[in-house]
Structures are given as C-alpha cells and as structure tokens.
Scaffold this motif. Structure first.
Motif, PDB file in Angstrom:
ATOM      1  N   LYS A 263     -34.152  84.667 -14.929  1.00  0.00           N
ATOM      2  CA  LYS A 263     -34.109  85.987 -15.553  1.00  0.00           C
ATOM      3  C   LYS A 263     -35.577  86.168 -16.290  1.00  0.00           C
ATOM      4  O   LYS A 263     -35.795  85.391 -16.966  1.00  0.00           O
ATOM      5  N   GLY A 264     -36.121  87.079 -15.558  1.00  0.00           N
ATOM      6  CA  GLY A 264     -37.625  87.476 -16.146  1.00  0.00           C
ATOM      7  C   GLY A 264     -38.480  86.105 -15.885  1.00  0.00           C
ATOM      8  O   GLY A 264     -38.288  85.584 -14.975  1.00  0.00           O
ATOM      9  N   ASN A 265     -39.013  85.690 -17.068  1.00  0.00           N
ATOM     10  CA  ASN A 265     -39.778  84.481 -17.137  1.00  0.00           C
ATOM     11  C   ASN A 265     -39.002  83.228 -17.517  1.00  0.00           C
ATOM     12  O   ASN A 265     -39.477  81.749 -17.333  1.00  0.00           O
ATOM     13  N   GLY A 266     -37.556  83.297 -17.694  1.00  0.00           N
ATOM     14  CA  GLY A 266     -36.772  82.322 -18.153  1.00  0.00           C
ATOM     15  C   GLY A 266     -35.469  82.281 -17.101  1.00  0.00           C
ATOM     16  O   GLY A 266     -35.527  82.489 -15.741  1.00  0.00           O
ATOM     17  N   SER A 267     -34.450  81.947 -17.659  1.00  0.00           N
ATOM     18  CA  SER A 267     -33.273  81.939 -16.811  1.00  0.00           C
ATOM     19  C   SER A 267     -31.981  82.092 -17.560  1.00  0.00           C
ATOM     20  O   SER A 267     -32.056  82.181 -18.967  1.00  0.00           O
ATOM     21  N   VAL A 268     -30.911  82.383 -17.061  1.00  0.00           N
ATOM     22  CA  VAL A 268     -29.627  82.436 -17.687  1.00  0.00           C
ATOM     23  C   VAL A 268     -28.877  81.116 -17.030  1.00  0.00           C
ATOM     24  O   VAL A 268     -28.556  81.087 -15.795  1.00  0.00           O
ATOM     25  N   VAL A 269     -28.154  80.402 -18.029  1.00  0.00           N
ATOM     26  CA  VAL A 269     -27.503  79.429 -17.551  1.00  0.00           C
ATOM     27  C   VAL A 269     -25.955  79.572 -17.752  1.00  0.00           C
ATOM     28  O   VAL A 269     -25.453  79.632 -18.875  1.00  0.00           O
TER      29      VAL A 269
END
Length: 306
Positions: A263-269
């Motif tokens: 998700k974008g530059n990061g994540s959804v965990v």
C-alpha cells in the motif's frame, strides 16, 4: 422376523454430538445441498421434516454406481435423550426389489471433543442371492463424513484485523517468514521465549513453540503452532495451533493467517483468525487480534530502525 439380519458401521467425527444429532433430526431433507454427488433430490411427503412419523423421499446414487435410485423412508423413532433416529424404508422404494425389510438407525455418542456416529442397518433379503447391503453402509459412512464437514465448517468463526505499517510489503513478509522465532527479541513485553521444535524455521511444516502474555494479562501462556501454508506469491502464511497449547483449553481449532499487502510506500498487514470454541460461553479471541496488531507495530518499528 427370523430372516432379519444386522450390519453396523462406526465413524468418528469432529462435530459435537448434539450438533450432529440436530443436523440428523432437522436437516435430512438438505442432503442434496450437503452432498450433491450422493443425494440428488429430497422431498418431504408427510409431516414437517422434524418429527417422528415424517415421510421423506430421497433420490441417491450408491458408491461405485451411476444409477439413480429412490427410497421412501419414515422416521419411526426419534429419541432425543439417546440421540437416536430410526428410518424405515416404505413401499415404493427401489431397495424393496432386493429387501423385504430395511431399517437404518443412526445413534450419536460423545467421544472426546467429537462424536462417534453409529449406523445400524437391519434388513431381510428376498432370497439368499441378494448381497448384504455393504454399499448402503459405505453410503452412510460417506454421508456421516459429509455432514461432519458441513457442520464443522459452519462452526468455524473468523476474526480479522488490519494494520498499516511503514515498511514495504516484501521486507515485512520476509521478517514474518524467516524471523518468527526472534519475537522475544522484537517484542519482549509479550513474547518471553521461543523454541523451534521441528523444521528449519523458514519452511512450510516448521513447528515452533512460543511463551507469551496476552494484552492486559500477567499469565504466561504457551502455544505450539505449525506453518501449514506459505504462499510467497500472495505473501501469506498460515499458522495452525497444535496440541500442547494453552489456547486449546478454549478453542478446538485455532489458525492464524497473516497476509502482507502493498500500500503506497508501505503495507497493510492483515491477520485472520479462524477458530472454533469449545462452548458458547468462550469469548471471541479479541485479545489475540489485539496481540497481533501490537506485533505488527513492533515488527514494523524493528525493521524501520534497521
């Protein structure tokens, strides 16, 4: 009837006795939905389908055959105390071409966390050349397994929680895949110990044991969990709790699935918990979802710090 013979088959199932019995009592006309390969049609001819005296018509296929046959069966006994139901074949049933008399009795008995389902078939042949009803016992055995799977599936509940993290998805997934045995270092307030019991700790089939504290609790608990699925393409890992775990006191079945989604530059965990309680009084595992939410944050901070 001196010519009446008897045959039995027992099947162990995971389902609780009262749940299996209720399915037999109230859901026999749903067999085409539960097992469409074996039962192609069902009709209630008399009664409401839940009481002694009810008459049903089933169309079915015996194991190893392709011919559709029918049976009209009346519920001649329904004993709630002993979880026993007796079904007697009426005139107009195809099996009366071979048997003068045919009755199937199902009895459900408690066994461990599950049940023992016993089918007793009483039959009288038209002549000695008619075979014993082994195919019917095979049909009833498979029926028992299908009903168990149906009821057991309905008993499995789910809980989910999602956490947005700064870490990129690939990096977070690799930490979950390779470093779950390092949780006492990453999150020492909750995970006090970890041992690798089987496998290399990074492959499907690996078995680990953690000691941990649930949020808001001071009681140290133990869990043994095996990696039953490791899907690198979808960045998903399933951990199934085994015997010897504290959580088994409350849940017959408990599996935690973690999936990391970019998700974008990061994540959804996303953590999904699949569970089956020992009883209705057992609470949903909200404390475990809270633990996994905090774990996500700790792993994210650990990786972001590197």
């Amino acid at each position: 009837m001196a010519g009446v013979c008897r045959a039995e088959i027992d099947t162990e199932v995971k389902c609780a006795p009262h749940k299996f019995y209720e399915m037999m009592k109230y859901g026999l006309h749903h067999l085409p939905t539960i097992w469409p390969e074996g039962y192609t049609d069902a009709q209630i001819l008399e009664g409401d389908g839940t009481c002694e005296g009810d008459l049903r018509l089933w169309t079915y296929i015996l194991p190893g055959t392709t011919e559709k046959v029918t049976v009209k069966a009346r519920t001649t006994k329904q004993d709630d105390d002993n979880m026993t139901i007796v079904l007697a074949a009426d005139e107009g049933s195809d099996l009366h071409a071979h048997y003068k008399h045919f009755t199937a009795t199902v009895k459900i008995s408690p066994k461990g966390d599950g049940s023992l389902v016993t089918w007793i078939v009483e039959f009288e042949k038209h002549h000695h050349e008619v075979p014993d009803p082994h195919l019917y016992l095979a049909l009833l055995n498979t029926l028992t397994e299908k009903v168990d799977g149906h009821v057991h599936k309905d008993a499995i509940c789910k809980g989910e929680i999602e956490t947005e993290v700064k870490c990129n998805a690939h990096k977070f997934y690799e930490c979950i895949k390779y470093s779950l045995h390092h949780l006492p270092t990453i999150f020492p307030e909750a995970y006090t110990d970890c041992k690798l019991l089987e496998g290399d700790g990074k492959s499907q089939g690996s078995l680990r044991q953690w000691k941990y504290l649930l949020p808001g609790s001071t009681e140290e608990m133990t869990v043994r969990a095996r990696t039953t699925k490791q899907d690198d393409k979808n960045m998903a890992i399933a951990l199934c709790v085994e015997e010897g775990s504290s959580i088994k006191e409350h849940y017959k079945h408990f599996t935690a699935i973690v999936q990391v989604i970019p998700k974008g530059n990061g994540s959804v965990v996303k953590w999904t918990v699949e569970f089956e309680k020992h009883g209705d009084e057992i609470p949903d595992p909200h404390a475990y979802l809270e633990l996994f939410d905090k774990l996500n944050e700790k792993v994210d901070a650990h990786l972001h710090k590197k």
